[in-house]
Design a protein around this motif. Structure first.
Motif, short mmCIF file in Angstrom:
data_model
loop_
_atom_site.label_atom_id
_atom_site.label_comp_id
_atom_site.label_asym_id
_atom_site.label_seq_id
_atom_site.Cartn_x
_atom_site.Cartn_y
_atom_site.Cartn_z
N ASP A 60 0.82 -1.21 0.00
CA ASP A 60 0.00 0.00 0.00
C ASP A 60 0.86 1.26 0.00
O ASP A 60 0.74 2.12 0.87
CB ASP A 60 -0.98 0.00 1.19
CG ASP A 60 -1.95 -1.16 1.12
OD1 ASP A 60 -2.37 -1.51 0.01
OD2 ASP A 60 -2.28 -1.71 2.19
N GLU A 62 1.38 4.62 -1.29
CA GLU A 62 0.50 5.64 -1.87
C GLU A 62 1.19 6.41 -3.01
O GLU A 62 2.38 6.61 -2.96
CB GLU A 62 0.03 6.62 -0.78
CG GLU A 62 -0.83 5.99 0.30
CD GLU A 62 -2.13 5.43 -0.23
OE1 GLU A 62 -2.70 5.97 -1.19
OE2 GLU A 62 -2.59 4.43 0.33
N PRO A 63 0.44 6.82 -4.03
CA PRO A 63 -1.01 6.81 -4.09
C PRO A 63 -1.62 5.54 -4.68
O PRO A 63 -2.76 5.22 -4.36
CB PRO A 63 -1.35 8.02 -4.96
CG PRO A 63 -0.19 8.15 -5.87
CD PRO A 63 1.01 7.68 -5.08
N ASP A 64 -0.93 4.79 -5.54
CA ASP A 64 -1.62 3.73 -6.28
C ASP A 64 -1.00 2.33 -6.16
O ASP A 64 -1.58 1.38 -6.67
CB ASP A 64 -1.69 4.08 -7.77
CG ASP A 64 -2.52 5.31 -8.02
OD1 ASP A 64 -3.63 5.40 -7.47
OD2 ASP A 64 -2.06 6.20 -8.76
N GLN A 66 -0.34 -1.13 -4.84
CA GLN A 66 -0.83 -2.10 -3.87
C GLN A 66 0.35 -2.86 -3.27
O GLN A 66 0.36 -3.17 -2.09
CB GLN A 66 -1.79 -3.08 -4.56
CG GLN A 66 -3.05 -2.41 -5.08
CD GLN A 66 -3.76 -3.31 -6.06
OE1 GLN A 66 -3.33 -3.44 -7.20
NE2 GLN A 66 -4.85 -3.92 -5.62
N SER A 85 -0.43 -2.42 -9.15
CA SER A 85 -0.92 -1.06 -9.00
C SER A 85 -2.41 -0.96 -9.29
O SER A 85 -2.94 -1.68 -10.14
CB SER A 85 -0.15 -0.14 -9.95
OG SER A 85 -0.61 1.18 -9.86
N LYS A 86 -3.08 -0.03 -8.59
CA LYS A 86 -4.50 0.25 -8.85
C LYS A 86 -4.67 1.10 -10.10
O LYS A 86 -5.74 1.12 -10.69
CB LYS A 86 -5.11 0.98 -7.65
CG LYS A 86 -5.16 0.14 -6.39
CD LYS A 86 -5.79 0.90 -5.24
CE LYS A 86 -4.73 1.70 -4.53
NZ LYS A 86 -5.18 2.36 -3.31
#
Length: 177
Positions: A60, A62-64, A66, A85-86
């Motif tokens: 996690d 940040e920002p994307d 995981q 990644s998200k």
């Protein structure tokens, strides 16, 4: 990495140079498994050393991100990345094929990739110790020295520490831009 998520590295030792294959293995209970093959993020490029891998994980980020897996190998002087990644980290592939799955991640500017120094005799260094330092509480001034645009990090950054076989301690900030 998780109850149903694994990283396996298989190294063929009967070939020269030895080569490694990476698989993300996802278990779908009760007994089904999916295998995703990944490119070697620390390819030995003709090294005659046997690869022994070390992996650090930032979850996690940040920002994307995981997951960010930071990989070192005794057969490479470079540090490699695997990420999940998200949001897409590249624009040359469809977003749905590279989000939420692990990919071998390359930096746009290879000069920003952590690389171990040469020894005094101009041989390759070998990583023998590898750690992430999460103790920073302050922003970092010029976290990428050659970058003219990033004056200060948005917040504290993880530090990457690598110890070579000669006792040289190398460090880098882990910067997600």
């Amino acid at each position: 990495m998780e109850n149903n998520l694994f990283l396996a590295i298989h190294t063929a030792t009967n070939v020269t140079p030895a080569s490694s294959v990476y698989h993300i293995i996802t278990r779908q209970p009760p007994a089904a498994f999916a295998f995703q093959k990944l490119a070697d993020p620390v390819d030995p490029f003709g090294s005659d050393k046997m690869p022994h891998h070390s992996i650090l994980r930032l979850k996690d980020f940040e920002p994307d991100l995981q997951d960010l897996l930071i990989v070192s190998s005794t057969a490479s002087t470079e540090i490699g990345l695997l990420s999940r990644s998200k949001a897409p980290l590249a624009t040359d592939k469809p977003a749905e094929s590279i989000t939420g799955v692990f990919t071998t991640t390359e930096l746009l500017d290879d000069t920003k990739r952590p690389t171990l120094p040469m020894t005094e005799s101009m041989d390759d260094s070998t990583p023998v110790g590898f750690a992430i330092d999460l103790s920073s509480k302050d922003k970092v001034y010029k976290p990428i020295p050659a970058d003219e645009e990033l004056e200060e990090s948005p917040g504290p950054l993880p530090g990457l520490w690598v110890l070579t076989h000669e006792g040289v301690l190398c460090s880098w900030w882990v910067v997600y831009t």
